[in-house]
Write an enzyme that holds these catalytic residues in place. Sequence first.
Site, mmCIF file in Angstrom:
data_model
loop_
_atom_site.group_PDB
_atom_site.id
_atom_site.type_symbol
_atom_site.label_atom_id
_atom_site.label_comp_id
_atom_site.label_asym_id
_atom_site.label_seq_id
_atom_site.Cartn_x
_atom_site.Cartn_y
_atom_site.Cartn_z
ATOM 1 N N ARG A 119 45.112 39.599 33.280
ATOM 2 C CA ARG A 119 44.858 40.652 34.276
ATOM 3 C C ARG A 119 43.634 40.238 35.074
ATOM 4 O O ARG A 119 42.514 40.201 34.543
ATOM 5 C CB ARG A 119 44.601 41.984 33.596
ATOM 6 C CG ARG A 119 45.821 42.559 32.931
ATOM 7 C CD ARG A 119 45.654 44.009 32.629
ATOM 8 N NE ARG A 119 45.988 44.804 33.779
ATOM 9 C CZ ARG A 119 47.204 45.311 34.016
ATOM 10 N NH1 ARG A 119 48.187 45.081 33.170
ATOM 11 N NH2 ARG A 119 47.426 46.043 35.067
ATOM 12 N N ASP A 132 48.875 39.961 51.029
ATOM 13 C CA ASP A 132 48.677 40.399 49.646
ATOM 14 C C ASP A 132 49.954 40.042 48.893
ATOM 15 O O ASP A 132 50.982 40.709 49.026
ATOM 16 C CB ASP A 132 48.416 41.909 49.639
ATOM 17 C CG ASP A 132 48.233 42.454 48.227
ATOM 18 O OD1 ASP A 132 48.593 41.759 47.257
ATOM 19 O OD2 ASP A 132 47.729 43.592 48.099
ATOM 20 N N GLU A 134 26.729 35.174 37.009
ATOM 21 C CA GLU A 134 26.691 35.543 38.423
ATOM 22 C C GLU A 134 26.464 34.309 39.303
ATOM 23 O O GLU A 134 25.624 33.461 38.975
ATOM 24 C CB GLU A 134 25.551 36.528 38.699
ATOM 25 C CG GLU A 134 25.982 37.966 38.643
ATOM 26 C CD GLU A 134 25.602 38.633 37.347
ATOM 27 O OE1 GLU A 134 25.519 37.908 36.327
ATOM 28 O OE2 GLU A 134 25.384 39.851 37.359
ATOM 29 N N LYS A 182 51.170 39.463 37.376
ATOM 30 C CA LYS A 182 52.523 39.980 37.636
ATOM 31 C C LYS A 182 53.509 38.812 37.500
ATOM 32 O O LYS A 182 53.616 38.244 36.422
ATOM 33 C CB LYS A 182 52.557 40.668 39.002
ATOM 34 C CG LYS A 182 51.633 41.909 39.056
ATOM 35 C CD LYS A 182 51.798 42.676 40.338
ATOM 36 C CE LYS A 182 51.000 43.968 40.326
ATOM 37 N NZ LYS A 182 49.715 43.854 41.023
ATOM 38 N N THR A 232 46.937 39.616 42.541
ATOM 39 C CA THR A 232 46.616 39.763 41.117
ATOM 40 C C THR A 232 47.119 38.489 40.446
ATOM 41 O O THR A 232 47.806 37.672 41.068
ATOM 42 C CB THR A 232 47.339 40.974 40.502
ATOM 43 O OG1 THR A 232 48.722 40.908 40.865
ATOM 44 C CG2 THR A 232 46.754 42.279 41.003
ATOM 45 N N TYR A 235 27.218 35.513 30.739
ATOM 46 C CA TYR A 235 27.034 35.991 32.115
ATOM 47 C C TYR A 235 26.938 34.798 33.050
ATOM 48 O O TYR A 235 26.319 33.782 32.705
ATOM 49 C CB TYR A 235 25.750 36.826 32.232
ATOM 50 C CG TYR A 235 26.048 38.302 32.349
ATOM 51 C CD1 TYR A 235 26.835 38.781 33.397
ATOM 52 C CD2 TYR A 235 25.558 39.218 31.423
ATOM 53 C CE1 TYR A 235 27.127 40.128 33.510
ATOM 54 C CE2 TYR A 235 25.850 40.570 31.530
ATOM 55 C CZ TYR A 235 26.645 41.021 32.587
ATOM 56 O OH TYR A 235 26.941 42.350 32.692
#
Length: 417
Positions: free
Chosen positions: A234, A199, A55, A228, A225, A53
């Site tokens: 991903r 975008d 954060e 692609k 993203t 983790y």
Amino acid sequence: MSHTHLAESDPEIAALIRAEERRQHRALRLIPSENYAPAEVMEACGSVLNNKYSEGYAGRRYYEGQQNIDAIEELAIARLKSLFGADHANVQPYSGSPANLAVYFAFCDAGDPVMGMGLPSGGHLTHGWKVSITGKYFQPVQYGVRREDHLIDFDEVARLAREHKPKVLFCGATAYPRVIDFAKFAEIAREVGAILVADIAHISGLIAGGAHPSPVGLAEVVTSTTHKTFRGPRGGMILCDKAHKKAIDRAVFPGLQGGPHNGTTAGIAVAAKLAAGEDFKRYAHQIVANSRALAERLRHHGFDLVTGGSDNHLILIDLSSKGVPGKVASQALDKAGIVTNYNSVPFDTRKPFDPSGVRIGTPAVTSRGMGPSEMAKLGDWMAEVIGHLDDETVLARVAGEVKALCDHFPAPGVPVS
Ligand code: DSN
């Protein structure tokens, strides 16, 4: 990838992954948003980084033990900044939609006017489409393409922007086969005081490889993203200028997300390193050359293409004149080993779940090493299948020929069993 432990403890899931490997190997993937992440990206994603983790941001975390995670995230950020020439990069968004949501959260209050391209014209759900949270919590203003040539209607963009004064103006698309004129969008955004958000999810690999102009320096914020044309894991990313760094970082964490997916961050770092190489530049330009070659062959077979062709990675076929619904064509193509998605075309008279178009693209077949002669073959097969939708013999024969071609062009990162 070797899945020895999985095969032993969960043979059902292991078998389904093997089956998906076989499917990905033997089919030609023409969905323009899909690709093959190289093996090194896959390795970076599936590691002990899953167990941590973290954060916060490097040097400012809420958990100890970040010696390696900080270094990985800093590398990913530095590589993206250098690749795209951006002041800042945030690599924590879980994917493209959360990246866009973070942008709204950074700059808008509920009810504010926001502007983007409508879904039927090729925009994304998160550009303010009515069923999306971005269309429900804000006041969405949607621009589109011109009826006569299906190119972005900049007169409409300017008129709507002047009338509604949006806080953010989104440009970028999921089904637009032409180059996006970021400079024109920037001019309109500046005039009305909107933050321009590009975008580039579909075209970030083309931009990184120099095969499409970059919005960096024109748009204050750029989202994408990473899986692609960019060919990474991903995930999502946001690039921005210095002035908007703080707002973007705060919006992603703690505004929208909790712990970043550290394996994905490592995968993004690996993909960014690969994207800086000469091979990647060749690949990006080849995607466009292949798209043009495939468009040419489809036109030769009498298909109507939205805007008449393609100068990026994507082609949108309008099947109205053939009297074939997009879904029926896509399903027959899938049986023949050619994987596409049915899609609305501009001013479609059919419903989105049963539209008139088929959307295809060349990123994945280009990653397999295919070139213009394979694109011509692909165009011939598509014409044959769409001309013989119910002929199982034709579909099975084409599937066999597709499989033979795929055997010659193994997909990166996909084991052949
Ligand atoms: N799902 C992506 C695409 O296929 O274009 C957009 O989010």
